[in-house]
Design a protein around this motif. Structure first.
Motif, PDB file in Angstrom:
ATOM      1  N   ARG A 267       0.836  -1.196   0.000  1.00 55.92           N
ATOM      2  CA  ARG A 267       0.000   0.000   0.000  1.00 55.92           C
ATOM      3  C   ARG A 267       0.872   1.247   0.000  1.00 55.92           C
ATOM      4  N   ILE A 268       0.432   2.230  -0.770  1.00 58.72           N
ATOM      5  CA  ILE A 268       1.018   3.562  -0.685  1.00 58.72           C
ATOM      6  C   ILE A 268      -0.110   4.572  -0.778  1.00 58.72           C
ATOM      7  N   ALA A 269      -0.065   5.558   0.103  1.00 61.33           N
ATOM      8  CA  ALA A 269      -1.093   6.594   0.129  1.00 61.33           C
ATOM      9  C   ALA A 269      -0.413   7.959   0.103  1.00 61.33           C
ATOM     10  N   TYR A 270      -0.975   8.849  -0.670  1.00 65.76           N
ATOM     11  CA  TYR A 270      -0.432  10.201  -0.736  1.00 65.76           C
ATOM     12  C   TYR A 270      -1.544  11.178  -1.090  1.00 65.76           C
ATOM     13  N   ARG A 271      -1.306  12.441  -0.777  1.00 65.67           N
ATOM     14  CA  ARG A 271      -2.245  13.477  -1.189  1.00 65.67           C
ATOM     15  C   ARG A 271      -1.557  14.391  -2.202  1.00 65.67           C
ATOM     16  N   LEU A 272      -2.359  14.900  -3.106  1.00 70.73           N
ATOM     17  CA  LEU A 272      -1.816  15.675  -4.215  1.00 70.73           C
ATOM     18  C   LEU A 272      -2.812  16.770  -4.568  1.00 70.73           C
ATOM     19  N   SER A 273      -2.337  18.002  -4.685  1.00 70.49           N
ATOM     20  CA  SER A 273      -3.222  19.138  -4.965  1.00 70.49           C
ATOM     21  C   SER A 273      -2.866  19.777  -6.303  1.00 70.49           C
ATOM     22  N   PRO A 274      -3.746  19.682  -7.292  1.00 73.67           N
ATOM     23  CA  PRO A 274      -3.544  20.419  -8.540  1.00 73.67           C
ATOM     24  C   PRO A 274      -3.588  21.920  -8.260  1.00 73.67           C
ATOM     25  N   LEU A 275      -2.736  22.667  -8.942  1.00 75.59           N
ATOM     26  CA  LEU A 275      -2.634  24.098  -8.684  1.00 75.59           C
ATOM     27  C   LEU A 275      -3.363  24.907  -9.744  1.00 75.59           C
ATOM     28  N   LEU A 276      -4.057  25.949  -9.286  1.00 78.37           N
ATOM     29  CA  LEU A 276      -4.702  26.898 -10.179  1.00 78.37           C
ATOM     30  C   LEU A 276      -3.643  27.838 -10.766  1.00 78.37           C
ATOM     31  N   PRO A 277      -3.987  28.610 -11.797  1.00 85.96           N
ATOM     32  CA  PRO A 277      -2.999  29.518 -12.405  1.00 85.96           C
ATOM     33  C   PRO A 277      -2.325  30.465 -11.416  1.00 85.96           C
ATOM     34  N   ASP A 278      -3.025  30.827 -10.334  1.00 85.40           N
ATOM     35  CA  ASP A 278      -2.420  31.742  -9.359  1.00 85.40           C
ATOM     36  C   ASP A 278      -1.556  31.004  -8.323  1.00 85.40           C
ATOM     37  N   GLY A 279      -1.427  29.676  -8.474  1.00 82.73           N
ATOM     38  CA  GLY A 279      -0.599  28.895  -7.569  1.00 82.73           C
ATOM     39  C   GLY A 279      -1.319  28.321  -6.373  1.00 82.73           C
TER      40      GLY A 279
END
Length: 278
Positions: free
Chosen positions: A197-209
């Motif tokens: 198992r591997i778990a991670y969180r990831l946030s896509p960024l908007l143009p303003d960061g």
């Protein structure tokens, strides 16, 4: 083919093509039927003849033109092949458009997509150890972790609790990197159990960061006699109003990435996608 398309692109020449398709006709008659002067008609017919679309022969004082059907059949076949090639891509494009409209309509306030869950499953014909390396080694990740039409231009994946995750996409054909970045996401690894198992969180960024939303990915591996079963839970939190365009592409985009993972090492493996919203 270019000469053929150029010759047919002129409306006046196309009119002459339709007239000689009915039956061979002389220059004088063609000029009358097309409503044009004879010298102009002659020039158009000569262009069509050079392109191989019509042929001519002199009969007394008249020059008679007839259609050559072969080039038009070749053009029709080429256009049909283009249409067939585009069908699958267009279906995916239209499906994304429908999803995009639905998500934009739903995105009325912050938190609108929180706790939405996407589930993916793939059967891979390789050992859990091999799959684990492909899920955690940046060099191997870069080979599959991108939807169709995109390539990874920057990737950091530190497979340890607290490790950084950075993922940046560019268009696959943007060879020199001068076009705009197609997408960037940053996150952190939360849990690691080797080959399980591997778990991670990831946030896509908007143009303003700023983050559009936070995705929580939980990937679990189960070894079988045939290889490895891979299950992925993809949960959303912290969704902003501006996150609709990103969320609309999850099912298709991440699904395409997993398809690449399965196809490159396990062609013919079966897969299913399900989605539920809470």
């Amino acid at each position: 083919m270019d000469a053929l398309l150029t010759a047919l692109a002129d409306p006046a020449r196309w009119r002459l093509v339709t007239l000689v398709a009915e039956r061979p006709r002389s220059v004088g008659v063609l000029a009358q039927l097309a409503g044009a002067r004879q010298p102009q008609t002659t020039k158009h017919l000569q262009t069509l003849e050079r392109a191989g679309i019509v042929t001519s022969q002199r009969t007394g004082q008249r020059r008679i033109y007839a259609l050559e059907p072969g080039p038009l059949r070749e053009l029709a076949a080429a256009l049909g092949a283009l249409a067939d090639t585009a069908t699958g891509a267009r279906e995916a494009f239209d499906a994304y458009g429908m999803q995009l409209d639905a998500e934009r309509l739903a995105a009325q306030q912050a938190g609108w997509a929180d706790e939405r869950l996407f589930h993916f499953h793939r059967s891979l014909a390789e050992s859990s150890e091999a799959v684990w390396h492909r899920l955690t080694d940046p060099a191997l990740l870069a080979r599959w972790w991108a939807p169709e039409g995109l390539r990874i231009s920057e990737l950091v994946f530190e497979a340890r609790p607290g490790g950084r995750v950075v993922l940046e996409y560019r268009e696959a054909e943007d060879a020199d990197g001068t076009a705009l970045v197609a997408g960037r996401a940053e996150g952190v690894v939360e849990d690691v159990r080797a080959q399980e198992r591997i778990a991670y969180r990831l946030s896509p960024l908007l143009p303003d960061g700023s983050p559009a939303f936070t995705s929580h990915l939980d990937l679990s591996l189960r070894p079988t006699e045939q290889g490895t079963e891979l299950d992925v839970d993809f949960r959303i939190s912290d969704s902003t109003v501006d996150s609709a365009d990103f969320i609309a592409g999850i099912r298709t985009g991440f699904g395409q990435s997993l398809d690449t993972l399965a196809a490159t090492r396990a062609p013919g493996s079966h897969d299913t996608d399900t989605r539920s919203a809470t």
